[in-house]
Design a protein around this motif. Structure first.
Motif, PDB file in Angstrom:
ATOM      1  N   ASP A 162      -4.303   4.004   7.271  1.00 49.66           N
ATOM      2  CA  ASP A 162      -3.701   4.164   5.938  1.00 49.66           C
ATOM      3  C   ASP A 162      -4.579   5.028   5.059  1.00 49.66           C
ATOM      4  O   ASP A 162      -4.152   6.027   4.470  1.00 49.66           O
ATOM      5  CB  ASP A 162      -3.541   2.792   5.272  1.00 49.66           C
ATOM      6  N   TYR A 163      -5.828   4.613   4.946  1.00 56.38           N
ATOM      7  CA  TYR A 163      -6.752   5.273   4.023  1.00 56.38           C
ATOM      8  C   TYR A 163      -7.259   6.581   4.604  1.00 56.38           C
ATOM      9  O   TYR A 163      -7.532   7.529   3.869  1.00 56.38           O
ATOM     10  CB  TYR A 163      -7.912   4.325   3.694  1.00 56.38           C
TER      11      TYR A 163
ATOM     12  N   MET B  19      -4.923  -5.043  -0.148  1.00 53.93           N
ATOM     13  CA  MET B  19      -4.771  -5.455   1.248  1.00 53.93           C
ATOM     14  C   MET B  19      -5.789  -6.531   1.613  1.00 53.93           C
ATOM     15  O   MET B  19      -5.461  -7.501   2.311  1.00 53.93           O
ATOM     16  CB  MET B  19      -4.906  -4.255   2.176  1.00 53.93           C
TER      17      MET B  19
ATOM     18  N   ALA C  63      -5.925   0.157  -3.360  1.00 53.46           N
ATOM     19  CA  ALA C  63      -5.061  -0.228  -2.250  1.00 53.46           C
ATOM     20  C   ALA C  63      -5.789  -1.167  -1.290  1.00 53.46           C
ATOM     21  O   ALA C  63      -5.228  -2.160  -0.814  1.00 53.46           O
ATOM     22  CB  ALA C  63      -4.578   1.018  -1.508  1.00 53.46           C
TER      23      ALA C  63
ATOM     24  N   ASP D  58       0.821  -1.214   0.000  1.00 52.99           N
ATOM     25  CA  ASP D  58       0.000   0.000   0.000  1.00 52.99           C
ATOM     26  C   ASP D  58       0.852   1.259   0.000  1.00 52.99           C
ATOM     27  O   ASP D  58       0.579   2.205  -0.742  1.00 52.99           O
ATOM     28  CB  ASP D  58      -0.921  -0.007   1.222  1.00 52.99           C
TER      29      ASP D  58
END
Length: 769
Positions: free
Chosen positions: A648-649, A689, A685, A245
């Motif tokens: 992350d997002y 994952m 992404a 990612d």
């Protein structure tokens, strides 16, 4: 800082690549040497753990490691001479092995020991005790097992050594299977996101290097602390996901900037100033999440938190060194070898803009039904039942699982649960004359407790324990009196009957004497746990300390340990994440919203874990497994991992929204444009994952299967429902308050210069490129 770092990497790309190569070589050397991973579940500072330490210290023979073998025949019975001959012949090689302490068979007495013979009389089991502990015995168990064979009898092995060895082998095969599935799947998804082979291979390469370094770091960790046998699977699971990612974010932004300028250094500078900055902050949030496991010191959770943080650190390092150095060399060639299945990366179409705009028109109409649905899906978590994992986490076809199931179902007395009480006298002499009356009275109190089937102890004897004079008339057996126990145990041991000498060696140490309480209640049941609590509530004999241990006691102590420390771990993770997000965004509102969004994703996945893995729903869809209580470490690993990974997002999305808000000062427009520019990338992404995590849900060990599935579900919900619907709706409701911070904090943020760039003059409704 990031712009300066990009210029440095571009200028010294060859030395940076050389350093990455040396790190890779060192990782390969460490991985080749390996390390010793151990099974967990015991809290050494707990009552059950302290009792186990005393048993291992003072009664090593009674607490040593062993495995058992079940011998069965379709035509012979255990009492037949041919059956006995075949069994003894099969065990002859291990009897003479110097690593074996003792071999106990049904034929140690005449007639055969009843508890060693199955109810139908066609099966018997033998116990092989070795001189080493489980980790030491695991090194040669396969060799011992290979020595045991028979042409006349079928043989099935189980027991603590066999179960541990099977766990290690299955975990290794699970890891290999997950890698074989996840890497090709990730490559296909990367090709779809980027549309070029070179761009797709870069994140995959960074992922492999990061996992290699993470595994090496885990092996180094084994030299200073105990590390769980699950650690390599968790390291690979997290490492592949975050490394791919992070690389995806940077490669995508580099390609986006390269389309605007032909200057490679300028594109790299802008890429690291935006995506590179987001990667660093994202890595910090993941590491903070994993650091929550450090609060469970004394368990393998702390070492797994360290191992997970190590692989995340390597993922960030490779993403900010090796990857930009390669991008500097490749330049426009990063778009080489186009394939027909891909797109243009993360710069999305108007779909995400339209979705965000529609959501923000009626935010409450979107938000309220979603919160109701999320609450409903999370509700099974209220029925959570925790218990330490056991052999039932192995698939049914594995030999040690088959042997255990056979023992429980076919042999008398194996359906019972045994709890051990260790009575400790600090000054020694546990069987002194003055202490025996209180010990006898204590055993009687244990026998009177509800749900106790029997109590096995040195104080359950009758008059047959005394050798009668040859001319004395036979007397009916009766329980010994306290005075008779005092007389019996006051004799030198060598004058006692052989069977009593063996019992004393197994139950009495320098400072301790043990008592075994047997119940018919299942070891994981509430009734068994209630019995342990009643036993612990009983007053000990004067001058003594009583410690209750056994599988049920372990469950109680582990759950209590985790429940006591979880508020501190959760509080630390949430607070530290909040601070890092403030440093990223300069707002005190958005970090709070981000934390709450993460809790939504996690609560839904926790509800699914209970509904599926505890209650058994949809078990057929996940390859079949034995449903049951969840391992206490599973929710901890899930929370600490998913909380950071979900950021992350959040970091990527909020960074893009902040970037647009700095240009226009229009909150609604910034949210729509931020989601438009990052929505496709976040989807790609997240798909990668989720694919990596689902590959681990193919595992045969239930805890790894549950971890892979739960993390995949949490990320999928987070990247779709939460980011695409809940985030735009809440940000629309908050409006300009999203970006608010008290004056002193706002000035501190500006002074630290952690933003992407100084705030430009704001003109509503305009956007500078």
């Amino acid at each position: 800082m990031f712009a300066a770092w990009a210029r440095f990497v571009h200028r010294f790309r060859w030395p940076v690549l050389l350093g990455s190569g040396l790190l890779m070589a060192a990782s390969i050397v460490v991985v080749a040497q390996g390390g010793t991973l151990k099974s967990g579940g015991i809290i050494e500072t707990s009552e059950s753990g302290r009792a186990l330490d005393l048993l291992q210290e003072e009664l090593p023979r009674a607490s040593g490691s062993s495995f058992f073998l079940i011998f069965e025949s379709d035509r012979l019975r255990v009492v037949d001479a041919e059956f006995r001959s075949a069994l003894e012949s099969a065990l002859a090689a291990v009897r003479s092995d110097p690593r074996v302490e003792a071999v106990r068979t049904p034929y140690d007495t005449t007639p055969p020991i009843p508890s060693f013979v199955s109810r139908d009389g066609t099966k018997a089991y033998a116990v092989v005790s070795v001189k080493d502990d489980i980790s030491g015995a695991a090194r040669y168990y396969d060799e011992l097992r290979a020595k045991i064979s028979s042409d006349a009898l079928r043989i099935t092995a189980s027991g603590n050594i066999a179960i541990t060895e099977d766990f290690n082998e299955i975990l290794e095969s699970d890891l290999q299977r997950a890698e074989l599935v996840s890497l090709p799947l990730a490559l296909v998804l990367l090709l779809i996101v980027f549309g070029t082979v070179v761009a797709a291979l870069l994140p995959l390469g960074v992922g492999v290097l990061s996992v290699l370094a993470g595994v090496a770091g885990t092996y180094v960790l084994t030299s200073v602390t105990d590390v769980s046998q699950y650690a390599l699977n968790v390291v690979t699971l997290i490492g592949l996901g975050v490394a791919i990612d992070y690389s995806l974010f940077i490669v995508n932004r580099f390609r986006e900037e390269l389309r605007r300028t032909a200057d490679v250094e300028r594109a790299l500078e802008r890429g690291l100033s935006t995506a590179g900055r987001a990667v660093l902050f994202s890595g910090l949030t993941v590491a903070i999440g994993l650091s929550g496991m450090l609060f469970y010191e004394g368990t393998f959770l702390s070492s797994m938190g360290l191992a997970g943080s190590i692989v995340v650190a390597f993922a960030v390092v490779y993403a900010l060194t090796f990857l930009p150095a390669l991008l500097s060399l490749l330049g426009p060639r990063v778009n080489a070898w186009r394939v027909p299945i891909g797109g243009r990366g993360g710069e999305g179409t108007g779909l995400w803009h339209a979705l965000a705009t529609r959501v923000m028109r009626r935010p409450l109409a979107v938000l309220l039904p979603l919160l109701v649905i999320i609450g409903f899906t999370a509700s099974p978590f209220a029925r959570l039942h925790l218990a330490n994992g056991d052999v039932s986490m192995l698939p049914r076809h594995v030999e040690s699982r088959r042997g255990y199931d056979l023992l429980v179902s076919e042999f008398p007395g194996q359906e019972t649960t045994q709890m051990t009480v260790v009575v400790r006298y600090a000054d020694g002499a546990p069987l002194s004359r003055e202490r025996i009356p209180a010990l006898v009275e204590y055993v009687r109190r244990l026998e009177a407790l509800p749900d106790v089937l029997r109590v096995d102890s040195l104080f359950g004897l009758d008059t047959r324990a005394f050798p009668s004079p040859p001319a004395a008339p036979a007397q009916p057996a009766r329980p010994l009196t306290v005075a008779e126990y005092q007389a019996l145990y006051g004799q030198p041991r060598e004058q006692l009957p052989q069977s009593l000498q063996v019992a004393l060696r197994q139950a009495v140490g320098e400072h301790i004497v043990t008592v075994s309480v047997v119940t018919t209640k299942d070891k994981k049941s509430a009734d068994a746990q209630a019995l342990v609590r009643r036993m612990r509530a009983e007053a000990p004999p004067p001058g003594a300390e009583t410690l209750v241990t056994g599988l049920t006691a372990f469950d109680i102590d582990v759950v209590q340990f985790i429940v006591e420390r979880s508020p501190y771990a959760i509080g630390w993770v949430m607070l530290a994440t909040y601070v890092v997000l403030f440093l990223l965004l300069g707002s005190v509102v958005l970090p709070l919203k981000a934390v709450l969004m993460n809790l939504i994703s996690i609560s839904t996945s926790f509800g699914a874990l209970v509904w599926i893995f505890q209650e058994g729903n949809l078990a057929w869809l996940l390859g079949g497994f034995t449903p049951g209580p969840l391992d206490p470490t599973l929710p901890v690993i899930m929370f600490c991992s998913v909380f950071g990974l979900s950021m992350d997002y959040e970091v990527l999305l909020l960074s893009r929204i902040q970037e647009q808000y700095r240009r226009s000062a229009d909150n609604t427009r910034a949210v729509a444009q931020g989601l438009e520019r990052s929505g496709r990338l976040i989807t790609g992404a997240a798909a990668i994952m989720v694919g990596v995590f689902l590959a681990f849900s193919l595992a045969e060990v239930v805890i790894i299967k549950a971890l892979g599935f739960g993390m995949a579900l949490a990320v999928a919900i987070d990247a779709t429902i939460v980011r695409a619907l809940v985030v735009p709706a809440t940000m629309r409701l908050l409006g300009r308050a999203n970006w608010w911070a008290p004056g002193p904090l706002a000035r501190l943020y500006d002074r630290l210069r952690l933003g992407e760039s100084p705030r430009p003059p704001v003109t509503a409704g305009t956007e500078a490129d």
